[in-house]
Motif scaffolding. Sequence first.
Motif, PDB file in Angstrom:
ATOM      1  N   ASP A   1     -36.625  -1.927  37.264  1.00  0.00           N
ATOM      2  CA  ASP A   1     -36.206  -2.569  38.514  1.00  0.00           C
ATOM      3  C   ASP A   1     -36.120  -4.078  38.363  1.00  0.00           C
ATOM      4  OD1 ASP A   1     -35.975  -0.167  39.703  1.00  0.00           O
ATOM      5  OD2 ASP A   1     -37.895  -0.255  40.799  1.00  0.00           O
ATOM      6  N   PHE A   2     -37.137  -4.679  37.767  1.00  0.00           N
ATOM      7  CA  PHE A   2     -37.159  -6.137  37.638  1.00  0.00           C
ATOM      8  C   PHE A   2     -35.963  -6.618  36.813  1.00  0.00           C
ATOM      9  CE2 PHE A   2     -38.165 -10.254  35.946  1.00  0.00           C
ATOM     10  CZ  PHE A   2     -38.793 -10.909  36.995  1.00  0.00           C
ATOM     11  N   VAL A   3     -35.748  -5.955  35.676  1.00  0.00           N
ATOM     12  CA  VAL A   3     -34.657  -6.398  34.800  1.00  0.00           C
ATOM     13  C   VAL A   3     -33.312  -6.250  35.517  1.00  0.00           C
ATOM     14  CG1 VAL A   3     -33.469  -6.058  32.599  1.00  0.00           C
ATOM     15  CG2 VAL A   3     -35.958  -5.919  32.698  1.00  0.00           C
ATOM     16  N   ARG A   4     -33.119  -5.105  36.189  1.00  0.00           N
ATOM     17  CA  ARG A   4     -31.830  -4.906  36.893  1.00  0.00           C
ATOM     18  C   ARG A   4     -31.623  -5.987  37.954  1.00  0.00           C
ATOM     19  NH1 ARG A   4     -32.739   0.967  36.671  1.00  0.00           N
ATOM     20  NH2 ARG A   4     -31.420   1.726  34.968  1.00  0.00           N
ATOM     21  N   ASP A   5     -32.705  -6.359  38.609  1.00  0.00           N
ATOM     22  CA  ASP A   5     -32.592  -7.363  39.671  1.00  0.00           C
ATOM     23  C   ASP A   5     -32.345  -8.774  39.150  1.00  0.00           C
ATOM     24  OD1 ASP A   5     -32.956  -5.446  41.493  1.00  0.00           O
ATOM     25  OD2 ASP A   5     -35.069  -5.886  41.920  1.00  0.00           O
ATOM     26  N   HIS A   6     -32.758  -9.064  37.934  1.00  0.00           N
ATOM     27  CA  HIS A   6     -32.694 -10.446  37.451  1.00  0.00           C
ATOM     28  C   HIS A   6     -31.715 -10.677  36.317  1.00  0.00           C
ATOM     29  CE1 HIS A   6     -36.484 -10.256  39.662  1.00  0.00           C
ATOM     30  NE2 HIS A   6     -36.358 -11.559  39.833  1.00  0.00           N
ATOM     31  N   ILE A   7     -30.986  -9.627  35.967  1.00  0.00           N
ATOM     32  CA  ILE A   7     -30.093  -9.754  34.814  1.00  0.00           C
ATOM     33  C   ILE A   7     -28.919 -10.682  35.134  1.00  0.00           C
ATOM     34  CG2 ILE A   7     -28.502  -7.846  35.298  1.00  0.00           C
ATOM     35  CD1 ILE A   7     -29.135  -6.941  32.363  1.00  0.00           C
ATOM     36  N   GLU A   8     -28.522 -11.488  34.168  1.00  0.00           N
ATOM     37  CA  GLU A   8     -27.408 -12.422  34.335  1.00  0.00           C
ATOM     38  C   GLU A   8     -26.672 -12.458  32.993  1.00  0.00           C
ATOM     39  OE1 GLU A   8     -26.417 -14.157  36.968  1.00  0.00           O
ATOM     40  OE2 GLU A   8     -24.877 -15.282  35.894  1.00  0.00           O
ATOM     41  N   ALA A   9     -25.462 -11.949  32.979  1.00  0.00           N
ATOM     42  CA  ALA A   9     -24.732 -11.867  31.710  1.00  0.00           C
ATOM     43  C   ALA A   9     -23.950 -13.142  31.443  1.00  0.00           C
ATOM     44  CB  ALA A   9     -23.786 -10.675  31.729  1.00  0.00           C
ATOM     45  N   THR A  10     -23.959 -13.582  30.188  1.00  0.00           N
ATOM     46  CA  THR A  10     -23.128 -14.725  29.805  1.00  0.00           C
ATOM     47  C   THR A  10     -21.682 -14.287  29.734  1.00  0.00           C
ATOM     48  OG1 THR A  10     -23.396 -14.165  27.482  1.00  0.00           O
ATOM     49  CG2 THR A  10     -24.890 -15.810  28.392  1.00  0.00           C
ATOM     50  N   SER A  11     -21.515 -12.991  29.364  1.00  0.00           N
ATOM     51  CA  SER A  11     -20.165 -12.507  29.148  1.00  0.00           C
ATOM     52  C   SER A  11     -20.202 -10.994  29.037  1.00  0.00           C
ATOM     53  CB  SER A  11     -19.620 -13.057  27.842  1.00  0.00           C
ATOM     54  OG  SER A  11     -20.419 -12.553  26.785  1.00  0.00           O
ATOM     55  N   THR A  12     -19.072 -10.379  29.198  1.00  0.00           N
ATOM     56  CA  THR A  12     -18.954  -8.993  28.753  1.00  0.00           C
ATOM     57  C   THR A  12     -18.202  -9.055  27.438  1.00  0.00           C
ATOM     58  OG1 THR A  12     -16.937  -8.707  30.034  1.00  0.00           O
ATOM     59  CG2 THR A  12     -18.983  -7.978  31.055  1.00  0.00           C
ATOM     60  N   VAL A  13     -18.611  -8.181  26.541  1.00  0.00           N
ATOM     61  CA  VAL A  13     -18.138  -8.305  25.165  1.00  0.00           C
ATOM     62  C   VAL A  13     -17.315  -7.098  24.781  1.00  0.00           C
ATOM     63  CG1 VAL A  13     -18.909  -8.561  22.780  1.00  0.00           C
ATOM     64  CG2 VAL A  13     -20.232  -9.579  24.632  1.00  0.00           C
ATOM     65  N   ASP A  14     -16.284  -7.341  24.028  1.00  0.00           N
ATOM     66  CA  ASP A  14     -15.554  -6.237  23.436  1.00  0.00           C
ATOM     67  C   ASP A  14     -15.411  -6.543  21.954  1.00  0.00           C
ATOM     68  OD1 ASP A  14     -14.298  -3.865  23.356  1.00  0.00           O
ATOM     69  OD2 ASP A  14     -12.368  -4.576  24.125  1.00  0.00           O
ATOM     70  N   TYR A  15     -15.644  -5.509  21.153  1.00  0.00           N
ATOM     71  CA  TYR A  15     -15.560  -5.717  19.709  1.00  0.00           C
ATOM     72  C   TYR A  15     -14.337  -5.002  19.176  1.00  0.00           C
ATOM     73  CZ  TYR A  15     -16.499  -5.366  14.775  1.00  0.00           C
ATOM     74  OH  TYR A  15     -16.378  -5.416  13.427  1.00  0.00           O
ATOM     75  N   VAL A  16     -13.503  -5.724  18.478  1.00  0.00           N
ATOM     76  CA  VAL A  16     -12.290  -5.125  17.924  1.00  0.00           C
ATOM     77  C   VAL A  16     -12.360  -5.201  16.407  1.00  0.00           C
ATOM     78  CG1 VAL A  16      -9.767  -5.148  17.981  1.00  0.00           C
ATOM     79  CG2 VAL A  16     -11.067  -6.080  19.905  1.00  0.00           C
ATOM     80  N   PRO A  17     -12.498  -4.031  15.734  1.00  0.00           N
ATOM     81  CA  PRO A  17     -12.606  -4.086  14.269  1.00  0.00           C
ATOM     82  C   PRO A  17     -11.322  -4.589  13.635  1.00  0.00           C
ATOM     83  CG  PRO A  17     -13.126  -1.880  15.106  1.00  0.00           C
ATOM     84  CD  PRO A  17     -12.571  -2.667  16.254  1.00  0.00           C
ATOM     85  N   GLU A  18     -11.493  -5.071  12.435  1.00  0.00           N
ATOM     86  CA  GLU A  18     -10.391  -5.679  11.684  1.00  0.00           C
ATOM     87  C   GLU A  18      -9.189  -4.735  11.565  1.00  0.00           C
ATOM     88  OE1 GLU A  18      -9.750  -6.806   7.000  1.00  0.00           O
ATOM     89  OE2 GLU A  18     -11.349  -5.489   7.698  1.00  0.00           O
ATOM     90  N   LYS A  19      -9.513  -3.441  11.355  1.00  0.00           N
ATOM     91  CA  LYS A  19      -8.428  -2.505  11.059  1.00  0.00           C
ATOM     92  C   LYS A  19      -7.593  -2.165  12.299  1.00  0.00           C
ATOM     93  CE  LYS A  19     -10.939  -0.949   7.129  1.00  0.00           C
ATOM     94  NZ  LYS A  19     -12.267  -0.423   6.914  1.00  0.00           N
ATOM     95  N   ASP A  20      -8.167  -2.384  13.469  1.00  0.00           N
ATOM     96  CA  ASP A  20      -7.387  -2.130  14.676  1.00  0.00           C
ATOM     97  C   ASP A  20      -6.463  -3.315  14.932  1.00  0.00           C
ATOM     98  OD1 ASP A  20      -9.088  -0.058  14.709  1.00  0.00           O
ATOM     99  OD2 ASP A  20      -9.882  -0.381  16.725  1.00  0.00           O
ATOM    100  N   GLU A  21      -5.479  -3.036  15.700  1.00  0.00           N
ATOM    101  CA  GLU A  21      -4.571  -4.124  16.047  1.00  0.00           C
ATOM    102  C   GLU A  21      -5.306  -5.116  16.942  1.00  0.00           C
ATOM    103  OE1 GLU A  21      -0.332  -4.912  18.257  1.00  0.00           O
ATOM    104  OE2 GLU A  21      -1.230  -2.926  18.306  1.00  0.00           O
ATOM    105  N   ILE A  22      -5.273  -6.337  16.561  1.00  0.00           N
ATOM    106  CA  ILE A  22      -6.000  -7.324  17.341  1.00  0.00           C
ATOM    107  C   ILE A  22      -5.044  -8.020  18.294  1.00  0.00           C
ATOM    108  CG2 ILE A  22      -7.333  -9.477  17.234  1.00  0.00           C
ATOM    109  CD1 ILE A  22      -8.377  -8.503  14.516  1.00  0.00           C
ATOM    110  N   THR A  23      -5.315  -7.856  19.546  1.00  0.00           N
ATOM    111  CA  THR A  23      -4.488  -8.575  20.524  1.00  0.00           C
ATOM    112  C   THR A  23      -5.396  -9.473  21.334  1.00  0.00           C
ATOM    113  OG1 THR A  23      -4.760  -6.779  22.079  1.00  0.00           O
ATOM    114  CG2 THR A  23      -2.740  -6.767  20.766  1.00  0.00           C
ATOM    115  N   ILE A  24      -5.009 -10.679  21.435  1.00  0.00           N
ATOM    116  CA  ILE A  24      -5.826 -11.617  22.182  1.00  0.00           C
ATOM    117  C   ILE A  24      -5.205 -11.793  23.557  1.00  0.00           C
ATOM    118  CG2 ILE A  24      -6.794 -13.952  22.265  1.00  0.00           C
ATOM    119  CD1 ILE A  24      -6.571 -13.954  19.207  1.00  0.00           C
ATOM    120  N   ASP A  25      -5.974 -11.473  24.540  1.00  0.00           N
ATOM    121  CA  ASP A  25      -5.445 -11.544  25.889  1.00  0.00           C
ATOM    122  C   ASP A  25      -6.558 -12.007  26.812  1.00  0.00           C
ATOM    123  OD1 ASP A  25      -4.142 -11.215  28.254  1.00  0.00           O
ATOM    124  OD2 ASP A  25      -4.441  -9.027  28.339  1.00  0.00           O
ATOM    125  N   TYR A  26      -6.622 -13.277  26.987  1.00  0.00           N
ATOM    126  CA  TYR A  26      -7.660 -13.780  27.879  1.00  0.00           C
ATOM    127  C   TYR A  26      -7.152 -15.000  28.615  1.00  0.00           C
ATOM    128  CZ  TYR A  26      -8.526 -17.210  24.192  1.00  0.00           C
ATOM    129  OH  TYR A  26      -8.405 -18.195  23.280  1.00  0.00           O
TER     130      TYR A  26
END
Lengths: 616, 350
Positions: B231-256
Amino acid sequence: MMTVSAVNDMVIRFANVNGTGSASANEMFAKAIFRMGIPVSPKNIFPSNIQGLPTWYEVRVSEQGYLGRRDGVDLLVGVNPQSYAKDIASIKEGGYFVYDSTKRLHDDFIREGVHYIGIPMMQMCMEHYENPRHQQLFKNIVYVGALAALLVIEMEVIQNIIRAQFSRKEKLIPPNFKALDLGYQYAKAHYSCPLDIRLERRDHVGDSIMIDGNAATALGAIYAGATVAAWYPITPSTSVVKAFETYAKKLRTDPETGKKKYAIVQAEDELAAMGMVIGATWNGARAFTATSGPGVSLMSEFIGLAYFAEIPVVLVNVQRGGPSTGMPTRTQQSDILSSAYASHGDTKHVLLFPSTPAECFEMSATAFDLADQLQTPIIMMSDLDLGMNSHMSPPLKWNDVRKYDLGKVLSADELEKIEKYGRYLDVDDDGICYRTIPGTHPTKGSFFTRGTSRDEYARYSEDSDVYERIVDRLAKKWETTKSYIPAPELFQQSNQNERGIIFFGTSSYAALEAMDLLKQKGIVLDAMRIKAFPFNSTVADFVDSHEEVFVIEQNRDKQFRALLVNELEVSPKKLTPILNYGGMPITADAIIQQIMKKLPATAPLISTNNHKSKTL
Amino acid sequence: MTFVKPAFRHPGLPKNKIGFRKADYEGAISTLCAGCGHDSISGAIIQACYEMGVEPHKLAKLSGIGCSSKTPTYFLGNSHGFNSVHGRMPSIATGANMANRDLIYLGVSGDGDTASIGLGQFCHVLRRNLNMMYIVMNNGCYGLTKGQDSATADLGSVSKAGSVNPFEPIDLVGLSLELGASFVARSFSGDKTQLVPLIKAAMSHPGFALLDVLSPCVTFNNNNGSTKSYDFVRDHIEATSTVDYVPEKDEITIDYEEGTSSSVVMHDGSLIQLSKLSPHWNPTNRDSAVNRLQEAKAKGEILTGLLYIDPKSKDLHKILDTVEQPLNSLREKDLMPGQQALDKINASFR
C-alpha cells in the motif's frame, strides 16, 4: 686474540637502515659468491615498516651446500649505529666488525675478541659524489668493494653484475665501479687482505639458479595455465601475484592484438579474492590466490563453501608469524591447523608443503591439476623464508608434452549421451563426481551450486540420509586423495633405526644438515620429509616402525604433530616435538640441541655406515 | 498449494525467436510466501528472458543468502545457478565473469544481503563495472529470520512487531549513482510493465546494471507504518519515465515528442525509449539523476524508472584489456610458454 678462520664456510651479516638502498648491494654480494661457484644462502631479516628502522641481510656461505640458517656471525657489516650494540654482540668470538669509520666508534662499542675494520665510507662518498642520494647509495657499494678485498671476491664477477643491473642506465655503471674500487683500495691499503675467513672459487653450484619461492610459485601458476588471479596484498605473499603479473605480461599477451590472456584483479579484501577464485574456477578457468595467515582466516568461510560445493581452488599460503597480526615479516609454520581444517563444520583440505623454489614451481603447477581432479581447495603451504628469500635451487623444469588435467568435466557431447546428469553422483565410486561448466549444453548439465545440503542431483535437501551420503562421500574422496598427492620422501636407512625424524617445508634445509652433523656424533636417525596432507599409509608405517619420532616444525603448539596424532591416531607419546618459533628460520644447531636433550643418556651411538643424506 | 510443477505444456504455446517457450524459462516451484514480491520479480525475469530470446544456458544466475537469494531456483531451470555465502555473491560473479565474458550474469540479492554484509562487495563490483545485472529484491526486512529491520528500512518505518526504525536507510540507488554505476534503475515488483523492459535493458547494458526493486514482504513487512508495504509503495510511487526496450535486431523507430520523451541508443544498437514523465531530467546525466532523486526524497516520493545510464560504459574486460575469447576456453597452446621460455627465465636467475 682468537680469529675465526675458514674458507667458503661463513655467515656474513649486514646491518643496515631500511630504505637506504642497501638491499641491492647486499644481493650483489650474495650473487657474486654464487657466481664464484660457492653455495650461498641469503636471508632478509626486515622489520614490518616502511623505512628508517634497522634491517639485516644475512648470507650463509657453505661449501658443503648447507643452505639453512646457521647461528653465529663471522663478519658483520654494521652501518647502522642504532643497532651497533646488538650487532656487535652477535659476532662470534674472533669474528669481524666492518663499520663506517667516518665517525670514531664510541668506546662502548669496543668488545674484546672482535676484530674491528673501519672504512670511512661516508667520508669517501662525500669526497667523490655530489648528489646527496648518491652519497648515501654508493656507501653500500663501498662496503661491497671492501669485502671483495677482505674476503677475496673476484672483481670482474661483481663488475659483471653491476653491468647487467644497470644495462638500461649505463651512465650509472662508472660511478658504481668507482665506489667499488674506493672500498677495495681502502681495505687493501689499510688491512691485511685477505682475512682468515675467505672465499675461493669452486664449481659447486652446477646449473643452479637463485630464485625466491614466490617467483617460482608464480611461474608454476603460469605454466599450469592459470588465467585468473584475485588477491589482496599481504606480506609475505604479495610478490606471488606481482610475479605472476610480470610473467603473464611477458608470456601471455597476445602478440597481434596486445590483449591479455589473463585477468588479475586486486580485490577489496581477502574474502572477495577467494570469492573471485571460486567464481572463476566454477566457470571453468584456472584461478588462484595467494595470501598469508590472516588472509586464510578471512577466506575460511569461502574455503568451506568450496570444500562442500566441490569447487577447485588453488590457494598459496605464505606463512608468517602469528597469531593475529603477529610478526608480519618473520617466518613460521603456524597455519598448519587453521589451513588443514579451515572453515566450520567437518572440513579438511589438501595441503602441499614445498621445501625449495623448484618444488614451489612444481607443486604450484601440480596444485592446479589436483584442484581440478579432486574438485576441492588445494592449499600450498609456503612460508616467508621460502617465499621471500632467494634460494639456490635446481633450474625449473617443464615437460612440454605435459597437458593440463582438468579432471572430470563433461563436454556437451558427453552430456548428450547421458540420460540424467547428477552433479553429485559418485559414478566411479571414488568419491569424485562429474562437473559441468556453465554454458556447455542448452538443456543438459545445468545444476545449482550451493553451500547448503543437497542431493546427488544438486537439489536442496535437509534429509539426514541425503546429508550423510554427501559427507560420507566427501570422506571417501579424502581417501582417494591420498593416492593423488605427492608421497613423502624417505632419507637414510629407512625403518632401520630406533628413532626417526619427520619434517616438512623449509625446516628441511636445517633438518638435513642436522642429520649429517648428528651422524658425525654417531647418531643416525631415519628421516621422512612429508610433502602433503592427507597423510598416506607410509607416514603411519614410519611412525609405527620407530620407538620415537622427532617432529620438527616452526610453531609453538606442535601443530603438525597434532595433525599426525589426529589423523593417524598414533600415540602422542611416540612423537617428540622439536620446535622453533621465534620468527627466524630454524637452524641445524637448534634441532641438534633439542634432539640431544631428549635422547636418553644411555642412547646407543650407532655407527654411521657411511650414510649420506640426500640433498633436497 | 501445489508442490509439484506439471511437466505438460500445451504444444500450441507460442515460441520466441530462438524456439523456446516461456515455460522453458521457468524453474522449480517457489517456496516463498504466497504473494511475495520476489515471485513477481522472478516472473518478470522469466518474461524478459523469453521476450529477449536469451539462451537459458548462456545465462548464469548467482545469489547470496536470504529469501531473495533463493529465487534463482524458481526461474531459468536450464541455467547454472550459484547460491553463495551471505553478501558475497559479487565476488563470485566477478570471478565467473573474468573466466567467461560471453555469458549473461544475473545477480540476485536482497537488501539484507547487499546493504549489510555485502555492502563492501556491492560497492566494489560496481566500481569495477562488471558486466552483470544486479537485482536487489528490496523489502527492508529480514524475512528468513522473521522480520528484523534491514539497512534499507526507512527511518521511522514501523515493523510488524511495532518497533520504529531509528536509523537512516542506505539508499542503494543514491549510493550507486554516487559510486559511478553505469546503469541505475529502481522499480516496484508490482509494476511488471515497467520492470520487464528495465530487466531487458539491464541485460543488454555492457557494464554493471543495478535494479533496485521494491518487493514487499507480505509476511513480515506489509503492515501499517511500513514504508515497504504494497500500500505504501503504491501510494508514493513516482515514475521518472515509462520505458520501452527495443532490441537491436528489431526495427528501431524513434517516435517521441520533444520534451516528453527521449531515447538512449545502447552499445549494440538497441534502444531504450523513454516516455519521460519527469521534467528537467536526463537519464544520461548523472547530476540530473542525483538531483531528481534528492527532490523525490524530500517530497517523500519513491522514484522509479531508469534513473541513469552511461551509453559509453566500459566493462571490466575492456578495462583490463583481456582477449575477446573467454579465458576458460584457452588451453595449452594459448597458455603454456614451454621449456624454451623457462630456460631463458632460469638464465635470468643465474
